[in-house]
Design an enzyme around this catalytic site. Structure first.
Site, PDB file in Angstrom:
ATOM      1  N   HIS A  23       0.705  -1.110   0.010  1.00  0.00           N
ATOM      2  CA  HIS A  23      -0.080   0.079  -0.216  1.00  0.00           C
ATOM      3  C   HIS A  23       0.705   1.321   0.138  1.00  0.00           C
ATOM      4  O   HIS A  23       0.361   2.403  -0.543  1.00  0.00           O
ATOM      5  CB  HIS A  23      -1.061   0.089   1.151  1.00  0.00           C
ATOM      6  CG  HIS A  23      -1.757  -1.102   1.197  1.00  0.00           C
ATOM      7  ND1 HIS A  23      -3.265  -0.998   0.814  1.00  0.00           N
ATOM      8  CD2 HIS A  23      -1.706  -2.376   1.687  1.00  0.00           C
ATOM      9  CE1 HIS A  23      -3.770  -2.101   1.022  1.00  0.00           C
ATOM     10  NE2 HIS A  23      -2.904  -2.982   1.318  1.00  0.00           N
ATOM     11  N   ASP A  99      -5.823   5.789   1.291  1.00  0.00           N
ATOM     12  CA  ASP A  99      -5.885   4.445   1.065  1.00  0.00           C
ATOM     13  C   ASP A  99      -7.362   3.816   1.374  1.00  0.00           C
ATOM     14  O   ASP A  99      -7.650   4.102   2.725  1.00  0.00           O
ATOM     15  CB  ASP A  99      -4.793   3.801   1.579  1.00  0.00           C
ATOM     16  CG  ASP A  99      -4.390   2.146   1.397  1.00  0.00           C
ATOM     17  OD1 ASP A  99      -5.667   1.325   1.715  1.00  0.00           O
ATOM     18  OD2 ASP A  99      -3.729   1.898   0.558  1.00  0.00           O
TER      19      ASP A  99
END
Length: 315
Positions: A23, A99
């Site tokens: 991520h 995110d």
């Protein structure tokens, strides 16, 4: 790095990062893209698995978040309020990019009347999971996209998508507006965002191998396996009689964090035709002419990087 365009007054961007390698990479790559377009950047991240600030001196890092989602909302809102108090009236915060796993950021954005942009750093197929839980209250903030044209004006050079059919299906289910962007790593070459130290000696080893002869094996930063599975993979590679580059990170085997994870008899068998490292500069490895195949855990970053270099995958 590409020279940034003239700084855009009124367009400071705050990016909220989920603290795992798969991520961190695309979010920092997106930050670099936005920075080259003239956006000043602040990176908000937990102290756990903190990215190396020294690798990105052009960004301002804010590491005040100490837990995920349930405990993140209050400290993040406090920081954002303080940031918005001291900012120049002509140099405001334009929005929060977060995110998808850090969905508390949308709550804060709503509270502060800022646009919130959700970035999914995994394959589009994962979005279809949300269709299974249409009534889950906290899922409603997961898919949010910019409502102002300033975010839509960038041309990232992408005409179609690797998972276009999945996106079409999701659009029909959700009726939401979204953008397919990327691959970020091709649009934003940047300093390494690896949490583990990359062993670049494997590149000089690859330089000595025949074109497209090497099998590259890496199961990412989080996958763990039993010792029996590791040994089975080792002997499969030995019996292949192919040269190979294998990433065997210390935490790969459950219950064994040591460095010596492979049997001596295996090492003797493959001596001279293998390179084993704890972590590799993967984008550089996949771009190397000696690599002919990639045995992967199929993380989305690995998949994109392999597809971009036209390296066949064993998944």
């Amino acid at each position: 790095m590409e020279k940034p365009e003239a700084r855009k007054l009124g367009h400071w961007m705050v990016l909220v990062v989920y603290p795992f390698q798969g991520h961190i990479n695309p979010m920092l790559q997106l930050a670099t893209i936005l920075y080259t377009k003239g956006f000043p950047i602040t990176i908000a991240h937990p102290q756990f698995n903190s990215p190396n600030h020294e690798n990105h001196p052009e960004f301002h890092f804010m590491a005040t978040i100490t837990a995920l989602n349930s405990n993140c909302e209050a400290p993040f809102q406090q920081y954002m309020e303080e940031m918005m108090k001291v900012e120049d009236p002509h140099d405001r915060v334009a929005g929060v990019v977060y995110d998808g796993f850090m969905h508390f950021a949308q709550v804060v954005a709503n509270n502060l009347k800022l646009p919130g942009i959700n970035v999914r750093t995994s394959a589009a197929a994962t979005l279809l999971l949300f269709a299974v839980f249409p009534d889950a209250h906290h899922e409603k903030c997961y898919i949010s996209f910019p409502r102002t044209c300033e975010f839509e004006s960038f041309n990232f050079g992408v005409d179609n998508s690797l998972d276009e059919s999945t996106l079409i299906k999701f659009k029909n289910i959700s009726h939401l507006k979204f953008f397919s962007l990327g691959p970020f790593h091709k649009l934003a070459p940047s300093a390494s965002s690896s949490l583990l130290k990359e062993d670049t000696s494997c590149i000089s080893w690859l330089d000595k191998q025949a074109p497209e002869s090497v099998i590259y094996i890496s199961f990412g930063s989080m996958v763990r396996m039993d010792e029996k599975e590791l040994v089975e993979i080792a002997w499969g590679l030995a019996n292949s009689e192919q040269p190979f580059l294998w990433v065997v990170r210390p935490s790969l085997v459950r219950g064994n964090s040591g460095d010596d994870l492979l049997p001596e008899s295996f090492k003797e068998r493959v001596e001279g035709r293998c390179c084993i490292v704890k972590w590799a500069p993967q984008k550089e490895v996949l771009a190397h002419g000696a690599v002919g195949g990639f045995w992967s855990h199929c993380g989305w970053n690995s998949t994109l990087e392999s597809v971009c270099e036209r390296v066949p995958m064993l998944c």
